[in-house]
Design a protein around this motif. Structure first.
Motif, PDB file in Angstrom:
ATOM      1  N   MET A  35       0.825  -1.203   0.000  1.00  0.00           N
ATOM      2  CA  MET A  35       0.000   0.000   0.000  1.00  0.00           C
ATOM      3  C   MET A  35       0.863   1.259   0.000  1.00  0.00           C
ATOM      4  O   MET A  35       0.354   2.367   0.081  1.00  0.00           O
ATOM      5  CB  MET A  35      -0.984  -0.004   1.166  1.00  0.00           C
ATOM      6  CG  MET A  35      -2.035  -1.081   1.013  1.00  0.00           C
ATOM      7  SD  MET A  35      -3.394  -0.959   2.189  1.00  0.00           S
ATOM      8  CE  MET A  35      -4.559   0.016   1.243  1.00  0.00           C
ATOM      9  N   ASN A  36       2.159   1.091  -0.131  1.00  0.00           N
ATOM     10  CA  ASN A  36       3.087   2.211  -0.236  1.00  0.00           C
ATOM     11  C   ASN A  36       3.578   2.389  -1.663  1.00  0.00           C
ATOM     12  O   ASN A  36       4.382   3.271  -1.930  1.00  0.00           O
ATOM     13  CB  ASN A  36       4.283   1.973   0.708  1.00  0.00           C
ATOM     14  CG  ASN A  36       5.105   3.206   0.917  1.00  0.00           C
ATOM     15  OD1 ASN A  36       4.584   4.284   1.148  1.00  0.00           O
ATOM     16  ND2 ASN A  36       6.412   3.066   0.839  1.00  0.00           N
ATOM     17  N   ARG A  37       3.126   1.562  -2.596  1.00  0.00           N
ATOM     18  CA  ARG A  37       3.715   1.552  -3.933  1.00  0.00           C
ATOM     19  C   ARG A  37       2.723   1.684  -5.081  1.00  0.00           C
ATOM     20  O   ARG A  37       3.107   1.573  -6.230  1.00  0.00           O
ATOM     21  CB  ARG A  37       4.493   0.238  -4.142  1.00  0.00           C
ATOM     22  CG  ARG A  37       5.646   0.033  -3.209  1.00  0.00           C
ATOM     23  CD  ARG A  37       6.883   0.763  -3.700  1.00  0.00           C
ATOM     24  NE  ARG A  37       8.028   0.529  -2.853  1.00  0.00           N
ATOM     25  CZ  ARG A  37       8.410   1.322  -1.875  1.00  0.00           C
ATOM     26  NH1 ARG A  37       7.708   2.400  -1.595  1.00  0.00           N
ATOM     27  NH2 ARG A  37       9.471   1.048  -1.156  1.00  0.00           N
ATOM     28  N   MET A  38       1.437   1.907  -4.812  1.00  0.00           N
ATOM     29  CA  MET A  38       0.432   1.815  -5.869  1.00  0.00           C
ATOM     30  C   MET A  38      -0.202   3.156  -6.262  1.00  0.00           C
ATOM     31  O   MET A  38      -1.202   3.186  -6.960  1.00  0.00           O
ATOM     32  CB  MET A  38      -0.668   0.829  -5.463  1.00  0.00           C
ATOM     33  CG  MET A  38      -0.171  -0.577  -5.145  1.00  0.00           C
ATOM     34  SD  MET A  38       0.905  -1.327  -6.383  1.00  0.00           S
ATOM     35  CE  MET A  38      -0.195  -1.461  -7.760  1.00  0.00           C
ATOM     36  N   TYR A  39       0.390   4.263  -5.808  1.00  0.00           N
ATOM     37  CA  TYR A  39      -0.191   5.579  -6.130  1.00  0.00           C
ATOM     38  C   TYR A  39       0.087   5.959  -7.566  1.00  0.00           C
ATOM     39  O   TYR A  39       1.130   5.634  -8.084  1.00  0.00           O
ATOM     40  CB  TYR A  39       0.375   6.642  -5.173  1.00  0.00           C
ATOM     41  CG  TYR A  39      -0.102   6.425  -3.762  1.00  0.00           C
ATOM     42  CD1 TYR A  39      -1.353   6.880  -3.369  1.00  0.00           C
ATOM     43  CD2 TYR A  39       0.683   5.752  -2.845  1.00  0.00           C
ATOM     44  CE1 TYR A  39      -1.809   6.668  -2.082  1.00  0.00           C
ATOM     45  CE2 TYR A  39       0.233   5.521  -1.553  1.00  0.00           C
ATOM     46  CZ  TYR A  39      -1.012   5.980  -1.170  1.00  0.00           C
ATOM     47  OH  TYR A  39      -1.466   5.755   0.084  1.00  0.00           O
ATOM     48  N   PRO A  40      -0.825   6.601  -8.275  1.00  0.00           N
ATOM     49  CA  PRO A  40      -2.068   7.212  -7.784  1.00  0.00           C
ATOM     50  C   PRO A  40      -3.249   6.259  -7.703  1.00  0.00           C
ATOM     51  O   PRO A  40      -4.340   6.672  -7.326  1.00  0.00           O
ATOM     52  CB  PRO A  40      -2.339   8.311  -8.818  1.00  0.00           C
ATOM     53  CG  PRO A  40      -1.777   7.784 -10.086  1.00  0.00           C
ATOM     54  CD  PRO A  40      -0.575   6.969  -9.683  1.00  0.00           C
ATOM     55  N   GLY A  41      -3.074   5.002  -8.033  1.00  0.00           N
ATOM     56  CA  GLY A  41      -4.139   4.031  -7.885  1.00  0.00           C
ATOM     57  C   GLY A  41      -5.178   4.082  -8.988  1.00  0.00           C
ATOM     58  O   GLY A  41      -5.070   4.849  -9.941  1.00  0.00           O
ATOM     59  N   SER A  42      -6.192   3.226  -8.833  1.00  0.00           N
ATOM     60  CA  SER A  42      -7.252   3.117  -9.842  1.00  0.00           C
ATOM     61  C   SER A  42      -8.491   2.498  -9.202  1.00  0.00           C
ATOM     62  O   SER A  42      -8.372   1.518  -8.451  1.00  0.00           O
ATOM     63  CB  SER A  42      -6.778   2.229 -10.995  1.00  0.00           C
ATOM     64  OG  SER A  42      -7.859   1.870 -11.830  1.00  0.00           O
ATOM     65  N   MET A  43      -9.647   3.025  -9.514  1.00  0.00           N
ATOM     66  CA  MET A  43     -10.887   2.461  -8.984  1.00  0.00           C
ATOM     67  C   MET A  43     -11.240   1.139  -9.651  1.00  0.00           C
ATOM     68  O   MET A  43     -12.119   0.425  -9.158  1.00  0.00           O
ATOM     69  CB  MET A  43     -12.033   3.458  -9.134  1.00  0.00           C
ATOM     70  CG  MET A  43     -11.952   4.635  -8.174  1.00  0.00           C
ATOM     71  SD  MET A  43     -11.804   4.163  -6.421  1.00  0.00           S
ATOM     72  CE  MET A  43     -13.461   3.542  -6.117  1.00  0.00           C
ATOM     73  N   SER A  44     -10.568   0.778 -10.726  1.00  0.00           N
ATOM     74  CA  SER A  44     -10.866  -0.497 -11.394  1.00  0.00           C
ATOM     75  C   SER A  44      -9.944  -1.619 -10.927  1.00  0.00           C
ATOM     76  O   SER A  44     -10.064  -2.740 -11.400  1.00  0.00           O
ATOM     77  CB  SER A  44     -10.763  -0.336 -12.914  1.00  0.00           C
ATOM     78  OG  SER A  44      -9.441   0.014 -13.280  1.00  0.00           O
ATOM     79  N   GLY A  45      -9.055  -1.342  -9.987  1.00  0.00           N
ATOM     80  CA  GLY A  45      -8.108  -2.347  -9.521  1.00  0.00           C
ATOM     81  C   GLY A  45      -8.566  -3.050  -8.258  1.00  0.00           C
ATOM     82  O   GLY A  45      -9.736  -3.002  -7.863  1.00  0.00           O
ATOM     83  N   THR A  46      -7.606  -3.681  -7.590  1.00  0.00           N
ATOM     84  CA  THR A  46      -7.882  -4.387  -6.343  1.00  0.00           C
ATOM     85  C   THR A  46      -7.990  -3.396  -5.190  1.00  0.00           C
ATOM     86  O   THR A  46      -7.854  -2.185  -5.374  1.00  0.00           O
ATOM     87  CB  THR A  46      -6.769  -5.418  -6.052  1.00  0.00           C
ATOM     88  OG1 THR A  46      -5.532  -4.704  -5.868  1.00  0.00           O
ATOM     89  CG2 THR A  46      -6.633  -6.432  -7.182  1.00  0.00           C
ATOM     90  N   GLN A  47      -8.201  -3.901  -3.984  1.00  0.00           N
ATOM     91  CA  GLN A  47      -8.416  -3.053  -2.814  1.00  0.00           C
ATOM     92  C   GLN A  47      -7.304  -2.015  -2.642  1.00  0.00           C
ATOM     93  O   GLN A  47      -7.561  -0.838  -2.387  1.00  0.00           O
ATOM     94  CB  GLN A  47      -8.536  -3.907  -1.553  1.00  0.00           C
ATOM     95  CG  GLN A  47      -8.882  -3.110  -0.319  1.00  0.00           C
ATOM     96  CD  GLN A  47      -8.949  -3.985   0.913  1.00  0.00           C
ATOM     97  OE1 GLN A  47      -7.931  -4.254   1.538  1.00  0.00           O
ATOM     98  NE2 GLN A  47     -10.155  -4.430   1.239  1.00  0.00           N
ATOM     99  N   THR A  48      -6.038  -2.423  -2.789  1.00  0.00           N
ATOM    100  CA  THR A  48      -4.919  -1.493  -2.652  1.00  0.00           C
ATOM    101  C   THR A  48      -4.986  -0.394  -3.701  1.00  0.00           C
ATOM    102  O   THR A  48      -4.769   0.788  -3.392  1.00  0.00           O
ATOM    103  CB  THR A  48      -3.575  -2.243  -2.740  1.00  0.00           C
ATOM    104  OG1 THR A  48      -3.474  -3.140  -1.628  1.00  0.00           O
ATOM    105  CG2 THR A  48      -2.392  -1.298  -2.729  1.00  0.00           C
ATOM    106  N   ASP A  49      -5.290  -0.750  -4.935  1.00  0.00           N
ATOM    107  CA  ASP A  49      -5.408   0.242  -6.012  1.00  0.00           C
ATOM    108  C   ASP A  49      -6.532   1.237  -5.721  1.00  0.00           C
ATOM    109  O   ASP A  49      -6.367   2.450  -5.894  1.00  0.00           O
ATOM    110  CB  ASP A  49      -5.695  -0.443  -7.351  1.00  0.00           C
ATOM    111  CG  ASP A  49      -4.618  -1.417  -7.762  1.00  0.00           C
ATOM    112  OD1 ASP A  49      -3.446  -1.018  -7.804  1.00  0.00           O
ATOM    113  OD2 ASP A  49      -4.958  -2.589  -8.029  1.00  0.00           O
ATOM    114  N   ARG A  50      -7.682   0.724  -5.265  1.00  0.00           N
ATOM    115  CA  ARG A  50      -8.824   1.587  -4.997  1.00  0.00           C
ATOM    116  C   ARG A  50      -8.544   2.509  -3.805  1.00  0.00           C
ATOM    117  O   ARG A  50      -8.870   3.701  -3.840  1.00  0.00           O
ATOM    118  CB  ARG A  50     -10.094   0.756  -4.761  1.00  0.00           C
ATOM    119  CG  ARG A  50     -10.518  -0.062  -5.983  1.00  0.00           C
ATOM    120  CD  ARG A  50     -11.893  -0.691  -5.835  1.00  0.00           C
ATOM    121  NE  ARG A  50     -12.133  -1.430  -4.613  1.00  0.00           N
ATOM    122  CZ  ARG A  50     -11.778  -2.695  -4.397  1.00  0.00           C
ATOM    123  NH1 ARG A  50     -11.143  -3.389  -5.340  1.00  0.00           N
ATOM    124  NH2 ARG A  50     -12.059  -3.283  -3.250  1.00  0.00           N
TER     125      ARG A  50
END
Length: 201
Positions: free
Chosen positions: A118-133
């Motif tokens: 959860m320190n490496r997935m920014y800016p993320g995506s609402m279509s991904g997994t929990q960490t991405d969202r």
């Protein structure tokens, strides 16, 4: 890591909202950043907003991207109780525990729901997994609303670390000067200087 951003419009708000936490001037409130379910389960990330009695910079303090780095999580939880909005100019956003599943299941380094850091997935995506969202919503609701961000960490379950801080240089002279002053004010003996290209995602 320290990320100063120009966000003067956020400084002037009479009411400040992050997730379900909405605070009027001179108030402190708690709430959550609600991460909806997708390919995996939903998540509620705790947040506090301390909206000072007068306008000023917006500081975000985030910890618990690794849920077993307990020292930083405890520090921010204690800080929530110490801040008096009547004595503050500006706003403080506090996210004491990003990686709730890691904390609850005592799993170091990753989110056990999807195996991602959860320190490496920014800016993320609402279509991904929990960490991405979660990363996407923290980017939108915390990072994009603040002038300065301090991301606190600590030795994980399998680590013994010397206290240190990163100073990230971006080539933006004003931003680099501000982040240098912030890292020096933090008062640690060891600073790791990291040069980055801000145009690269």
């Amino acid at each position: 890591s320290l990320v100063p951003v120009d966000m003067s419009s956020a400084q002037q708000r009479a009411v400040f909202t992050v997730g379900t936490a909405t605070a009027a001037r001179g108030q402190m409130t708690r709430g959550t950043i609600e991460v909806p379910s997708g390919s995996d389960s939903a998540l509620s990330i705790p947040v506090a907003v301390v909206h000072g009695s007068s306008p000023g910079p917006v500081l975000a303090l985030v910890s618990g991207a690794h849920g077993t780095e307990y020292a930083s999580i405890i520090a921010l939880e204690r800080l929530i109780g110490l801040l008096n909005p009547a004595q503050i100019s500006g706003t403080v956003i506090i996210v004491p525990l990003v990686n709730v599943p890691s904390f609850e299941q005592k799993v170091p380094h990753i989110n056990p729901v999807d195996g991602k850091s959860m320190n490496r997935m920014y800016p993320g995506s609402m279509s991904g997994t929990q960490t991405d969202r979660a990363s996407f919503l923290i980017t939108r609701q915390v990072v994009e609303q603040c002038d300065h961000l301090i991301d606190l960490h600590g030795g994980d379950l399998d680590e013994s670390l010397r206290p240190y801080s990163y100073w990230t240089r971006t080539g933006n002279e004003k931003q680099d000067q501000t982040s240098r002053e912030m890292v020096l004010a933090f008062g640690l003996d060891h600073i790791i200087v990291s040069d980055v290209d801000p145009s690269s995602p």
